[in-house]
Design a protein around this motif. Structure first.
Motif, PDB file in Angstrom:
ATOM      1  N   VAL A  64      -1.634 -10.678  -9.039  1.00 41.41           N
ATOM      2  CA  VAL A  64      -0.318 -10.472  -9.650  1.00 41.41           C
ATOM      3  C   VAL A  64       0.311 -11.817 -10.017  1.00 41.41           C
ATOM      4  N   LEU A  85       2.854  -8.811  -0.651  1.00 43.24           N
ATOM      5  CA  LEU A  85       2.489  -8.263  -1.960  1.00 43.24           C
ATOM      6  C   LEU A  85       3.746  -7.799  -2.711  1.00 43.24           C
ATOM      7  N   ARG A  86       4.641  -7.138  -1.963  1.00 48.81           N
ATOM      8  CA  ARG A  86       5.896  -6.676  -2.565  1.00 48.81           C
ATOM      9  C   ARG A  86       6.694  -7.869  -3.116  1.00 48.81           C
ATOM     10  N   VAL A 137       5.137  -9.245  -6.338  1.00 50.58           N
ATOM     11  CA  VAL A 137       5.502  -8.433  -7.506  1.00 50.58           C
ATOM     12  C   VAL A 137       6.910  -8.819  -7.963  1.00 50.58           C
ATOM     13  N   LEU A 179       4.245  -5.151 -13.337  1.00 49.30           N
ATOM     14  CA  LEU A 179       2.857  -4.790 -13.052  1.00 49.30           C
ATOM     15  C   LEU A 179       2.513  -3.472 -13.734  1.00 49.30           C
ATOM     16  N   THR A 219       3.885  -1.902  -4.501  1.00 48.30           N
ATOM     17  CA  THR A 219       3.947  -2.455  -5.860  1.00 48.30           C
ATOM     18  C   THR A 219       4.784  -1.592  -6.805  1.00 48.30           C
TER      19      THR A 219
END
Ligand code: MG
Length: 402
Positions: free
Chosen positions: A292, A321-322, A325, A335, A364
């Motif tokens: 990402v 990961l959040r 994004v 994304l 995500t």
């Protein structure tokens, strides 16, 4: 400056209001509309400098940025326009260097102008020294009414269609003549030929073989794109090109260690060994985050979540990961989808795939249908094949936020 292109960029664009507050900045065939005008000037090889008339400080700043990217070697002066087209031309003329011999006035709302057309119009001007304009024949039947024929029957006059021409820009002039024409102008005019005609000067036309439509309404954008696709064979400037989507790739590997939980895509596996790492060592989330961030042109997760920072000790990597994004969103991208492969000799991943996909989708903000997740082994080959650790590959596609 021998031949200056006076570029009128200050039109209000009120009919475009719903689409953008500035139509010249709208992406057209992958570049701001204004960039196409500068490119045509540059490729004509007859324009030695440009004077750009903008309507506001913020617009000027954006146009300056585009001109630095597209034509860094083309001398450019910027000035602020008046409230009318005529006022803008006058402001532009005041900024034209005194040494200028020829001026070509162009309405930047015609971004599909061809460099060939500019060159030919320039040749016509230098050959005859008469004011001249790019123009096309009028294919429609034209009626002129003395009263509004939509509110009552009226008698029209029909000009002979074979004598009718529609004016485009650029329009080209000997500089002193155009300066004099605008200084003496008593009546409002809608183009610059009219200003020199008011002095009694005859004019010439160059028939434009290319479509050179005006960008007036949002509906013009697809048509202009098709015109540019037909006439423009060179690739867009990479510094300005905004592709419809971008792709990023991520890879990560962590070794097995005793007394650690095994977390993959947020699912804790019942397994005697886990993965070693500063965070929860969730190799799938790390690969996804790097994909990402990479697609957005950002640095890797080590930059955003360094393993020297106690904040990320045993961190839930779904959260990393959040946040990745979110970093991509801050950079202007959202994304579209994620595709991942995990390479693990052990444990058996397949029974947990659905739960893992759901976790990745939640982190995500993607639907599960936009998450691809496969598990494979390393066929007993090398360190992964001997179950020293687990690796993951990820690919992400991002689109610019509109
Ligand atoms: Mg990692």
């Amino acid at each position: 400056m021998n031949t200056v292109a006076l570029l009128l960029a200050g039109g209000s664009g009120s009919r475009m209001a719903a689409a953008s507050d500035d139509k010249l900045l709208l992406p057209l065939a992958g570049q701001p509309a204004f960039a196409h005008v500068l490119t045509a000037c540059l490729r004509s090889r007859v324009i030695t400098g440009v004077v750009i008339v903008s309507r506001s400080a913020s617009q000027q700043q954006k146009l300056q940025q585009i001109s630095r990217e597209v034509s860094p070697d083309l001398p450019a002066r910027f000035t602020r326009g008046g409230t009318s087209r005529q006022g803008s031309v006058k402001a532009g003329l005041a900024a034209v260097p005194h040494s200028t011999r020829w001026i070509m006035v162009h309405d930047c709302a015609r971004p599909a102008v061809q460099s060939d057309s500019i060159r030919q119009l320039h040749q016509l001007l230098l050959r005859h020294h008469d004011p001249c304009s790019l123009a096309h024949r009028v294919p429609d039947t034209i009626r002129s009414f003395p009263t509004d024929p939509t509110s009552g029957a009226a008698t029209a006059t029909l000009p002979d269609r074979s004598t009718l021409w529609a004016m485009e820009t650029p329009q080209a002039f000997p500089a002193p003549l155009l300066q004099k024409a605008h200084a003496n102008l008593q009546q409002p005019v809608t183009d610059d030929l009219a200003a020199v005609e008011a002095l009694g000067h005859p004019v010439r036309l160059l028939e434009n073989p290319f479509p050179n439509p005006k960008l007036t309404r949002p509906a013009d954008l697809p048509y202009l794109e098709s015109v540019l696709a037909m006439t423009n064979t060179t690739p867009p400037n990479p510094a300005l090109y905004q592709p419809p989507f971008r792709v990023g790739f991520g890879y990560d590997v962590h070794r097995f260690a005793e007394n650690r939980p095994l977390v993959l895509a947020g699912v804790t596996f019942d397994h005697p060994r886990g993965l070693l790492g500063h965070s929860d060592a969730d190799v799938l989330c790390h690969a996804a985050a790097d994909a990402v961030l990479g697609a957005a042109g950002l640095p890797d997760i080590g930059h955003f979540f360094p393993n020297t920072d106690p904040r990320w000790k045993d961190a839930d990597s779904l959260h990393l990961l959040r946040l990745s994004v979110r970093h991509a969103a801050d950079a202007g991208y959202h994304l579209l989808n994620l595709d991942l492969t995990v390479i693990a000799e052990e444990p058996k991943i397949a029974p947990q795939l659905d739960a893992m996909k759901q976790n990745l989708a939640d982190a995500t903000n993607l639907p599960v249908s936009a998450i691809g997740l496969k598990a494979t082994t390393h066929e007993g080959i090398g360190a992964l094949g001997h179950a020293h650790g687990i690796a993951a590959h990820a690919v992400a596609a991002l689109a610019p936020q509109s």
